[in-house]
Design a protein around this motif. Structure first.
Motif, PDB file in Angstrom:
ATOM      1  N   VAL A   1       4.715  17.731  -2.799  1.00 22.82           N
ATOM      2  CA  VAL A   1       3.392  17.822  -3.541  1.00 22.82           C
ATOM      3  C   VAL A   1       3.592  18.564  -4.842  1.00 22.82           C
ATOM      4  O   VAL A   1       3.322  17.940  -6.025  1.00 22.82           O
ATOM      5  CB  VAL A   1       2.332  18.608  -2.999  1.00 22.82           C
ATOM      6  N   LYS A   2       4.382  19.574  -4.873  1.00 25.18           N
ATOM      7  CA  LYS A   2       4.734  20.379  -6.419  1.00 25.18           C
ATOM      8  C   LYS A   2       5.602  19.213  -7.092  1.00 25.18           C
ATOM      9  O   LYS A   2       5.538  19.194  -8.395  1.00 25.18           O
ATOM     10  CB  LYS A   2       5.496  21.592  -6.001  1.00 25.18           C
ATOM     11  N   THR A   3       6.667  18.469  -6.626  1.00 24.56           N
ATOM     12  CA  THR A   3       7.493  17.730  -7.159  1.00 24.56           C
ATOM     13  C   THR A   3       6.810  16.508  -7.829  1.00 24.56           C
ATOM     14  O   THR A   3       7.116  15.863  -8.737  1.00 24.56           O
ATOM     15  CB  THR A   3       8.492  17.177  -6.080  1.00 24.56           C
ATOM     16  N   LEU A   4       5.630  15.934  -7.042  1.00 21.78           N
ATOM     17  CA  LEU A   4       4.789  14.895  -7.523  1.00 21.78           C
ATOM     18  C   LEU A   4       4.264  15.250  -8.817  1.00 21.78           C
ATOM     19  O   LEU A   4       4.042  14.469  -9.482  1.00 21.78           O
ATOM     20  CB  LEU A   4       3.693  14.787  -6.429  1.00 21.78           C
ATOM     21  N   GLU A   5       3.788  16.575  -9.108  1.00 27.27           N
ATOM     22  CA  GLU A   5       3.573  16.662 -10.366  1.00 27.27           C
ATOM     23  C   GLU A   5       4.405  16.584 -11.514  1.00 27.27           C
ATOM     24  O   GLU A   5       4.120  16.406 -12.812  1.00 27.27           O
ATOM     25  CB  GLU A   5       3.097  18.492 -10.454  1.00 27.27           C
ATOM     26  N   GLU A   6       5.782  16.381 -11.069  1.00 25.74           N
ATOM     27  CA  GLU A   6       6.566  15.899 -12.317  1.00 25.74           C
ATOM     28  C   GLU A   6       7.128  14.459 -12.296  1.00 25.74           C
ATOM     29  O   GLU A   6       8.238  14.012 -12.780  1.00 25.74           O
ATOM     30  CB  GLU A   6       7.852  16.673 -11.968  1.00 25.74           C
ATOM     31  N   CYS A   7       6.338  13.486 -11.477  1.00 27.66           N
ATOM     32  CA  CYS A   7       6.841  12.478 -11.363  1.00 27.66           C
ATOM     33  C   CYS A   7       5.744  11.494 -12.112  1.00 27.66           C
ATOM     34  O   CYS A   7       4.735  11.636 -12.397  1.00 27.66           O
ATOM     35  CB  CYS A   7       6.654  11.905  -9.703  1.00 27.66           C
ATOM     36  N   HIS A   8       6.511  10.257 -12.169  1.00 24.65           N
ATOM     37  CA  HIS A   8       5.529   9.140 -12.692  1.00 24.65           C
ATOM     38  C   HIS A   8       5.231   8.203 -11.353  1.00 24.65           C
ATOM     39  O   HIS A   8       6.260   7.588 -10.816  1.00 24.65           O
ATOM     40  CB  HIS A   8       6.248   8.303 -13.611  1.00 24.65           C
ATOM     41  N   GLU A   9       4.030   7.896 -11.222  1.00 23.34           N
ATOM     42  CA  GLU A   9       3.868   6.887 -10.125  1.00 23.34           C
ATOM     43  C   GLU A   9       4.009   5.365 -10.659  1.00 23.34           C
ATOM     44  O   GLU A   9       3.156   5.041 -11.695  1.00 23.34           O
ATOM     45  CB  GLU A   9       2.119   7.147  -9.780  1.00 23.34           C
ATOM     46  N   TYR A  10       4.647   4.678  -9.963  1.00 22.74           N
ATOM     47  CA  TYR A  10       5.128   3.296 -10.212  1.00 22.74           C
ATOM     48  C   TYR A  10       3.940   2.530  -9.704  1.00 22.74           C
ATOM     49  O   TYR A  10       3.984   2.545  -8.324  1.00 22.74           O
ATOM     50  CB  TYR A  10       6.402   3.017  -9.734  1.00 22.74           C
TER      51      TYR A  10
ATOM     52  N   GLY B   1       0.818  -1.095  -0.049  1.00 21.97           N
ATOM     53  CA  GLY B   1      -0.049   0.028   0.238  1.00 21.97           C
ATOM     54  C   GLY B   1       0.792   1.228  -0.052  1.00 21.97           C
ATOM     55  O   GLY B   1       0.286   2.381   0.172  1.00 21.97           O
ATOM     56  N   VAL B   2       2.023   1.334   0.114  1.00 21.00           N
ATOM     57  CA  VAL B   2       3.110   2.385  -0.103  1.00 21.00           C
ATOM     58  C   VAL B   2       2.986   2.948  -1.782  1.00 21.00           C
ATOM     59  O   VAL B   2       3.157   1.987  -2.565  1.00 21.00           O
ATOM     60  CB  VAL B   2       4.380   1.895   0.291  1.00 21.00           C
ATOM     61  N   LYS B   3       2.881   4.147  -1.888  1.00 23.39           N
ATOM     62  CA  LYS B   3       2.968   4.488  -2.996  1.00 23.39           C
ATOM     63  C   LYS B   3       4.277   5.085  -3.491  1.00 23.39           C
ATOM     64  O   LYS B   3       5.086   5.847  -2.606  1.00 23.39           O
ATOM     65  CB  LYS B   3       1.987   5.870  -3.311  1.00 23.39           C
ATOM     66  N   ILE B   4       4.776   4.690  -4.624  1.00 23.89           N
ATOM     67  CA  ILE B   4       6.170   5.167  -4.967  1.00 23.89           C
ATOM     68  C   ILE B   4       5.863   6.013  -6.271  1.00 23.89           C
ATOM     69  O   ILE B   4       5.299   5.617  -7.254  1.00 23.89           O
ATOM     70  CB  ILE B   4       6.922   3.774  -5.139  1.00 23.89           C
ATOM     71  N   TYR B   5       6.931   6.840  -6.388  1.00 20.94           N
ATOM     72  CA  TYR B   5       7.051   7.756  -7.537  1.00 20.94           C
ATOM     73  C   TYR B   5       8.434   7.988  -8.106  1.00 20.94           C
ATOM     74  O   TYR B   5       9.121   7.898  -7.300  1.00 20.94           O
ATOM     75  CB  TYR B   5       6.460   9.237  -7.246  1.00 20.94           C
ATOM     76  N   GLU B   6       8.523   8.296  -9.390  1.00 17.35           N
ATOM     77  CA  GLU B   6       9.962   8.216  -9.752  1.00 17.35           C
ATOM     78  C   GLU B   6      10.164   9.557 -10.560  1.00 17.35           C
ATOM     79  O   GLU B   6       8.952  10.184 -11.228  1.00 17.35           O
ATOM     80  CB  GLU B   6      10.226   7.490 -11.051  1.00 17.35           C
TER      81      GLU B   6
END
Length: 526
Positions: A491-500, A433-438
């Protein structure tokens, strides 16, 4: 709490970066590598040299194996570390036993570590807790008090009356550091893992030379391995000629027979006149300010502290300064803050640890507590995600308990094998259930962990090397306004990320899966 704009970037407007390498550094690394390789080859060759005594070697192997079992059972270090040595012993039954006896046993480096601990303990005598501050914090944050008190017990006082400025990019931090250095009046302390000749160094060097001419004491410290490849062989000598006081942590050619060169100082600290302090993930190299493009956009972060907590950074710096010398212990009091800071409720604790502390690693324990005590969210940025079972279970347990757990890792890696291991670690976390982004624009080097009311910015990666093999430091902060600024950048950085996602992870090529399963056996040694 101030937040600098990532678009205000005078450094990039006026300076062209460069990446410089020096043959002398590669030559030193080559010589050291040959000497280490010779040790390994000699040990591996021993069984063949004494092959005519096979029966005796077999009996000795049985005895050593029994001793190894007892040693492993009673060793308090992490299970991953012990398992890595089990694999080595299984692969090299005789040579592996010798390697473990030389380099793996808990007491193999005791003389060196005891000498370091003596100096670290001396520094902690100057880190005195104001009990009134601790009482006030307990009243204001009763549920977080346990964390603060744990850190106090480990030698890290809790401070209040701090003004914290958050820098979302490395170039923002350098812009501010340069401005403050120009106004230094008494002393400057600088400690970095990597020092690389380039535009950042040129600018920093010019300011420091000017301050030395004005009578300011400049104490400059760096890790030998971190500067070896990207500074001239006369670097230390030239700095001393210019009036710098210089210390180098753990020269790579020392203690080769104990492989102590594997333990590095990864700390990053700047202190100005005892009143202003900085820490974060950035080093003195042009890529950290995006003056050169190495792995796409290089996102780092850092903080500036003006307040009582600067004393914690000063103590941490001076502890490592003493570790780098064989002379007498020094008096820290001349470096105390000279300003009277405005009273406020921004609480901070400077934390640090390193391999001499093993198996007691307070930073890993603090990270665990931040995860366990979260009531709303846990947000993490880390360039590497190679964690122990207990850390993995803590993150999964938090996610299953309804905590919003998110981790940002690089989209473009700086080390491919480490990226493979990081990706391998996604699986259990995603399933739990952990959310990971690149971070798709490039490499995220920022080291951050925050929950709803506390956060740490510093030098600490989420991997075995940071928790056990490096000397690290960070700033623990307890104030909702401070944390909110960091959260907004996350949160701003999440906008530039891909959710894996987990389905994507399961569809990895079978060759990659096989390779990851092999290298994961030795993750603690990478």
């Amino acid at each position: 709490m101030k937040n600098t704009s990532r678009f205000t970037n005078p450094i990039r407007e006026h300076v062209k970066g460069r990446v410089q390498s020096h043959f002398s550094g590669f030559l030193r690394a080559f010589v050291v590598g040959i000497l280490v390789l010779f040790q390994f080859c000699f040990i591996i060759a021993l069984p063949f040299l004494f092959s005519e005594y096979t029966i005796y070697l077999y009996l000795a192997l049985i005895i050593f194996s029994v001793c190894l079992i007892f040693s492993m059972v009673n060793d308090q270090r992490s299970m991953s570390y012990k398992m890595a040595w089990v694999y080595i012993v299984l692969l090299l039954p005789i040579s592996g036993h010798i390697m473990y006896a030389l380099w793996g046993k808990a007491n193999a480096k005791s003389k060196i570590d005891n000498r370091l601990l003596e100096k670290l303990r001396h520094g902690f005598t100057f880190a005195v807790q104001d009990e009134e501050v601790l009482k006030q914090y307990r009243l204001e944050y009763p549920t977080k008090y346990r964390m603060a008190n744990y850190m106090r017990e480990e030698g890290f006082p809790l401070f209040k009356n701090n003004q914290v400025t958050y820098f979302p990019m490395g170039e923002d931090a350098f812009n501010d550091i340069f401005l403050e250095l120009e106004n230094a009046k008494h002393f400057i302390m600088i400690d970095f893992f990597i020092v690389a000749e380039g535009a950042i160094w040129d600018h920093l060097h010019a300011i420091l030379v000017d301050r030395i001419k004005a009578g300011v004491k400049v104490m400059f410290m760096y890790d030998d391995f971190g500067a070896m490849f990207r500074t001239n062989k006369e670097f230390e000598h030239l700095l001393k000629e210019e009036g710098f006081e210089v210390r180098i942590f753990n020269p790579v050619h020392k203690y080769l027979n104990k492989l102590y060169m594997n333990y590095r100082s990864h700390q990053k600290i700047v202190v100005i006149d005892g009143n202003i302090g900085y820490t974060g993930g950035f080093n003195i190299a042009d890529e950290y300010a995006n003056l050169v493009n190495r792995f796409g956009v290089w996102k780092d972060n850092g903080i500036k502290v003006v307040g009582d907590a600067v004393w914690g950074l000063t103590v941490t710096f001076l502890q490592m300064w003493e570790v780098c010398t064989d002379g007498e212990l020094i008096d820290y009091t001349p470096y105390k803050p000279t300003m009277k800071f405005e009273e406020n409720q921004v609480y901070c604790q400077v934390i640090s640890d390193g391999p001499a502390n093993n198996p007691n690693n307070p930073i890993e324990n603090i990270y665990m507590q931040m995860i366990q005590y979260a009531t709303e969210y846990v947000y993490i940025t880390t360039p590497y995600l190679i964690i122990e079972d207990d850390m993995r279970e803590a993150l999964i347990l938090a996610a299953k308990s309804g905590i919003d757990v998110r981790i940002i890792c690089p989209g473009i890696p700086d080390k491919k094998n480490v990226k493979c291991l990081t990706n391998f670690n996604y699986g259990a976390l995603l399933r739990g259930g952990v959310k990971i982004y690149e971070y798709t624009p490039g490499f995220i080097h920022a080291k951050t962990i925050i929950n709803e009311s506390t956060g740490i910015i510093g030098t600490i990666n989420m991997d075995y090397r940071s928790f056990y093999l490096h000397y690290e430091n960070g700033m623990w902060m307890s104030n909702r306004e401070v944390v909110e600024v960091i959260r907004k950048d996350f949160v701003k950085t999440l906008e530039e990320c891909h959710e894996y996602n987990y389905e994507e992870w399961c569809k990895r090529p079978w060759m990659l899966k096989a390779y990851q399963n092999v290298i994961s056996l030795f993750s603690t040694l990478m």
